[in-house]
Scaffold this motif. Structure first.
Motif, mmCIF file in Angstrom:
data_model
loop_
_atom_site.group_PDB
_atom_site.id
_atom_site.type_symbol
_atom_site.label_atom_id
_atom_site.label_comp_id
_atom_site.label_asym_id
_atom_site.label_seq_id
_atom_site.Cartn_x
_atom_site.Cartn_y
_atom_site.Cartn_z
ATOM 1 N N ARG A 41 0.064 1.129 3.855
ATOM 2 C CA ARG A 41 1.258 1.403 3.044
ATOM 3 C C ARG A 41 1.658 2.874 3.163
ATOM 4 N NH1 ARG A 41 -1.427 -2.085 -0.772
ATOM 5 N NH2 ARG A 41 -2.082 -0.272 -1.970
ATOM 6 N N ALA A 42 0.671 3.776 3.122
ATOM 7 C CA ALA A 42 0.963 5.204 3.234
ATOM 8 C C ALA A 42 1.575 5.517 4.601
ATOM 9 C CB ALA A 42 -0.308 6.025 3.005
ATOM 10 N N TYR A 43 1.045 4.913 5.655
ATOM 11 C CA TYR A 43 1.591 5.115 7.001
ATOM 12 C C TYR A 43 3.041 4.637 7.059
ATOM 13 C CZ TYR A 43 2.463 4.542 11.976
ATOM 14 O OH TYR A 43 3.017 4.606 13.227
ATOM 15 N N SER A 44 3.304 3.480 6.464
ATOM 16 C CA SER A 44 4.648 2.925 6.468
ATOM 17 C C SER A 44 5.628 3.848 5.744
ATOM 18 C CB SER A 44 4.628 1.543 5.806
ATOM 19 O OG SER A 44 5.919 1.020 5.722
ATOM 20 N N VAL A 45 5.226 4.376 4.589
ATOM 21 C CA VAL A 45 6.072 5.295 3.831
ATOM 22 C C VAL A 45 6.303 6.575 4.632
ATOM 23 C CG1 VAL A 45 6.174 6.762 1.775
ATOM 24 C CG2 VAL A 45 5.489 4.368 1.561
ATOM 25 N N ALA A 46 5.249 7.118 5.245
ATOM 26 C CA ALA A 46 5.375 8.346 6.031
ATOM 27 C C ALA A 46 6.309 8.132 7.221
ATOM 28 C CB ALA A 46 4.004 8.812 6.506
ATOM 29 N N LYS A 47 6.159 7.015 7.903
ATOM 30 C CA LYS A 47 7.009 6.719 9.057
ATOM 31 C C LYS A 47 8.467 6.586 8.628
ATOM 32 C CE LYS A 47 7.514 3.518 12.893
ATOM 33 N NZ LYS A 47 7.076 2.272 13.502
ATOM 34 N N GLU A 48 8.693 5.935 7.494
ATOM 35 C CA GLU A 48 10.045 5.784 6.971
ATOM 36 C C GLU A 48 10.659 7.150 6.634
ATOM 37 O OE1 GLU A 48 11.942 4.061 2.879
ATOM 38 O OE2 GLU A 48 10.416 2.824 3.850
ATOM 39 N N LEU A 49 9.859 8.039 6.037
ATOM 40 C CA LEU A 49 10.353 9.379 5.706
ATOM 41 C C LEU A 49 10.703 10.175 6.956
ATOM 42 C CD1 LEU A 49 7.956 10.356 2.789
ATOM 43 C CD2 LEU A 49 10.447 10.037 2.657
ATOM 44 N N GLU A 51 11.584 8.920 9.899
ATOM 45 C CA GLU A 51 12.795 8.334 10.486
ATOM 46 C C GLU A 51 14.036 8.704 9.677
ATOM 47 O OE1 GLU A 51 11.685 4.199 10.611
ATOM 48 O OE2 GLU A 51 10.541 4.457 12.468
ATOM 49 N N LYS A 52 13.907 8.685 8.353
ATOM 50 C CA LYS A 52 15.029 9.009 7.463
ATOM 51 C C LYS A 52 15.465 10.469 7.610
ATOM 52 C CE LYS A 52 15.996 9.306 2.522
ATOM 53 N NZ LYS A 52 15.425 9.109 1.186
ATOM 54 N N LYS A 54 14.970 12.504 10.356
ATOM 55 C CA LYS A 54 14.854 12.918 11.751
ATOM 56 C C LYS A 54 15.768 14.107 12.080
ATOM 57 C CE LYS A 54 14.906 11.284 16.453
ATOM 58 N NZ LYS A 54 15.040 10.172 17.377
ATOM 59 N N GLU A 55 17.006 14.069 11.608
ATOM 60 C CA GLU A 55 17.936 15.161 11.911
ATOM 61 C C GLU A 55 17.459 16.475 11.297
ATOM 62 O OE1 GLU A 55 22.029 14.248 11.045
ATOM 63 O OE2 GLU A 55 21.897 12.329 12.092
ATOM 64 N N LYS A 56 16.961 16.424 10.062
ATOM 65 C CA LYS A 56 16.453 17.635 9.411
ATOM 66 C C LYS A 56 15.220 18.156 10.140
ATOM 67 C CE LYS A 56 18.148 16.599 4.782
ATOM 68 N NZ LYS A 56 17.771 16.295 3.396
ATOM 69 N N MET A 57 14.370 17.242 10.602
ATOM 70 C CA MET A 57 13.176 17.666 11.332
ATOM 71 C C MET A 57 13.559 18.332 12.645
ATOM 72 S SD MET A 57 10.527 14.567 10.519
ATOM 73 C CE MET A 57 9.226 15.329 11.440
#
Length: 102
Positions: A41-49, A51-52, A54-57
């Motif tokens: 679940r933590a991996y899924s949340v981190a991956k979603e963050l 991806e969400k 990406k432009e800021k990163m």
């Protein structure tokens, strides 16, 4: 978790702290399954963050490559103001783990 419950609690001898306790193979598998679910679940949340945001990163990467060092103000210019730190219950809700009091 609801599935594992309280794993070890020995109020009769508080000086021992976390005494080594033997668990059945079934209990160990249940705990390992719960730990695996939490990590997934933590991996899924981190991956979603990631991806969400990406432009800021990518923008932050550009700034870091250009300047090598950034301060809090420069980070806020890219990311916006820092959000409040979530409570344990809020984190558990994000991860789908229920309530910390359970």
């Amino acid at each position: 978790s609801h599935n594992t419950g309280l794993l070890a609690y020995k109020p009769e001898d508080p000086r021992k702290g976390r005494a080594f306790v033997h668990f059945s193979e079934t209990a160990q598998k249940r705990v390992e399954g719960e730990a695996q679910a939490i990590v997934e679940r933590a991996y899924s949340v981190a991956k979603e963050l990631v991806e969400k945001n990406k432009e800021k990163m990518e923008k932050m990467t550009e700034v870091l490559l250009e300047k090598k060092e950034v301060d809090t103000k420069q980070i806020a210019e890219v990311w916006g103001e820092r959000p409040k730190t979530p409570s344990q219950d809020e984190l558990l809700a994000i991860l789908g783990g229920g309530n910390a009091q359970d």
